[in-house]
Enzyme design. Sequence first.
Site, mmCIF file in Angstrom:
data_model
loop_
_atom_site.group_PDB
_atom_site.id
_atom_site.type_symbol
_atom_site.label_atom_id
_atom_site.label_comp_id
_atom_site.label_asym_id
_atom_site.label_seq_id
_atom_site.Cartn_x
_atom_site.Cartn_y
_atom_site.Cartn_z
ATOM 1 N N ASP A 1 12.388 6.761 -16.524
ATOM 2 C CA ASP A 1 13.308 5.739 -16.008
ATOM 3 C C ASP A 1 12.745 4.375 -16.393
ATOM 4 O OD1 ASP A 1 11.258 5.960 -14.094
ATOM 5 O OD2 ASP A 1 12.601 6.671 -12.521
ATOM 6 N N HIS B 1 7.577 6.813 -16.358
ATOM 7 C CA HIS B 1 8.239 5.915 -15.414
ATOM 8 C C HIS B 1 7.899 4.501 -15.873
ATOM 9 C CE1 HIS B 1 9.462 9.055 -12.674
ATOM 10 N NE2 HIS B 1 8.258 9.560 -12.711
ATOM 11 N N ASN C 1 1.228 17.705 -16.289
ATOM 12 C CA ASN C 1 2.163 16.578 -16.217
ATOM 13 C C ASN C 1 1.518 15.396 -15.486
ATOM 14 O OD1 ASN C 1 5.037 15.793 -16.619
ATOM 15 N ND2 ASN C 1 5.149 15.746 -14.372
ATOM 16 N N GLU D 1 10.001 12.456 -17.101
ATOM 17 C CA GLU D 1 10.586 11.818 -15.901
ATOM 18 C C GLU D 1 10.990 10.380 -16.184
ATOM 19 O OE1 GLU D 1 8.078 12.229 -12.411
ATOM 20 O OE2 GLU D 1 7.436 14.240 -12.975
ATOM 21 N N GLU E 1 -0.376 15.511 -11.932
ATOM 22 C CA GLU E 1 -1.146 14.337 -11.487
ATOM 23 C C GLU E 1 -2.548 14.648 -10.970
ATOM 24 O OE1 GLU E 1 1.516 12.364 -8.752
ATOM 25 O OE2 GLU E 1 3.001 11.982 -10.301
HETATM 26 C C1 XIL Z 1 9.782 11.923 -6.557
HETATM 27 C C2 XIL Z 1 11.230 12.221 -6.192
HETATM 28 O O1 XIL Z 1 12.052 11.620 -7.148
HETATM 29 C C3 XIL Z 1 11.545 11.682 -4.808
HETATM 30 O O2 XIL Z 1 12.836 12.090 -4.398
HETATM 31 C C4 XIL Z 1 10.502 12.164 -3.807
HETATM 32 O O3 XIL Z 1 10.738 11.543 -2.559
HETATM 33 C C5 XIL Z 1 9.103 11.846 -4.282
HETATM 34 O O4 XIL Z 1 8.903 12.405 -5.580
HETATM 35 N N1 XIL Z 1 6.172 11.828 -10.133
HETATM 36 C C6 XIL Z 1 6.606 13.122 -10.006
HETATM 37 C C7 XIL Z 1 7.857 13.413 -9.283
HETATM 38 O O5 XIL Z 1 5.996 14.033 -10.578
HETATM 39 O O6 XIL Z 1 7.812 14.646 -8.616
HETATM 40 C C8 XIL Z 1 8.204 12.320 -8.309
HETATM 41 O O7 XIL Z 1 9.480 12.580 -7.774
HETATM 42 C C9 XIL Z 1 8.165 10.970 -8.995
HETATM 43 C C10 XIL Z 1 6.790 10.684 -9.535
#
Ligand code: XIL
Length: 324
Positions: A241, A210, A174, A239, A133
Site C-alpha cells: 500500500d 507498506h 515475510n 502487502e 516479522e
Molecule cells: C494487519 C491487518 O491489516 C489489520 O486488520 C490487523 O488489525 C493488524 O494486522 N503486517 C502484516 C499483516 O503481516 O498481517 C498486518 O495486517 C499488516 C502488517
Amino acid sequence: MSSDKSLRQTADERGFNFGVAVDPDALRNDVSYRARVRDEFNTLTPENALKMGPLRPSPETYDFGDADAIVNFARANDMDVRGHTLVWHNQTPTWFQPWDYTDDQLERFLREHIQTVVGRYRRTVDVWDVVNEAVADDGTMRETVWYDAMGETYLDRAFEWAHEVDPEADLYYNDYGADAINEKSDAVYDLLERLLDRGVPVDGVGLQLHALGEWPDCESIAENIRRFQALGLDVQITEMDVAFPAGEAPEDAPQRQAAFYRDVVEVCLDTGVDTLVTWGVGDANSWIRVFRDFSERYTGDPLLFDDRNRPKPAYDAVIDALDG
Ligand code: XIL
C-alpha cells in the site's frame, strides 16, 4: 486512459499473480467489494482470518469459518491463495499467556497448530507465509514468545513441519521494512542464508512493501530482490500500500501514487517477481484507517480503488505497466 481490460485479465495474460488481502465479512456482505475481488484479482490473501488469534478461540479448538469462506471463494473463482501467517508475535489468541507454558509445551503447541492448519488447506493454499516479522527493526532477532522458547530454531522447525504436511506448498519468510537494501534487509538476508545453510525448506521471501510516508527507492528494491534470488529464493511483494505523511499529500498525490505503483510493477517484471499483493481492495477497507495511530500519521488512501471501490489512477497505472 482507462483500459477495456480488467486488472485480472491483464495479469492473467501476463502470467502475473495480482493479489489482494480480503476481509471475510466484506466478501459475504458487500456486493461491490465481492465483484471487485472476483473481477480484478487472481490471487487472495486472507487479511486476518488465517492468523493464530482468529483461528484459535480456545487452546483446544479451531474456528475455520472465515478462513474456509475465503479459501472456498478463491477456489470457486479460480484464484490462488497466499496463506498468512502461521507464526507471528502479533494477533495471538486473547487467552494465550506465554508464561503459562513451558518451552516444550510451546513447541508442541506450535507444531500442532502448523500441522493442523497446513493440513487442512493442503492443495488449496499455494503459498504460506510460514514466519512473519522475525527480525526487529535494528536487525537483531525479534524477542518473541517463540524465540524465547526455542531460539532461532523456531524458524527451522516451523518450515520443516509445514513442509512435512504439504511438500507442494511454497514456504515463505515475510517481513516489512526489508523492501530495499538497508540494515533490516541485510539482517533478513543473513537469516535466510543461515536457514538455507542448515537445509531448512524455505522457498521464498515476502517483501510486504507498506510504503507509508517514506517510499523505498525502486532501484534499491530491485537490487534487494536480486540478492535474494541469487540465494536461490523466490521473491513476492506481499502487502503493498502507498500513503503520504498525513497533511503532506501533494496536489498531484493520485498521480504520484500511481507512478510508484507503476514503478514497482516494472521492478517485478524486470526482476522476474511474479506476484504482487495489495493490502486491501478499496481505501475504505485499508488497515491504515484503523490501525494504532496510523490514521494520524499517514493519508488513508493507499490502495488501487477509492472509498466506493472505484478505480483510481494507480489502477490504470498497474494495468498499463502489466500490459506494456
Ligand atoms: C494487519 C491487518 O491489516 C489489520 O486488520 C490487523 O488489525 C493488524 O494486522 N503486517 C502484516 C499483516 O503481516 O498481517 C498486518 O495486517 C499488516 C502488517
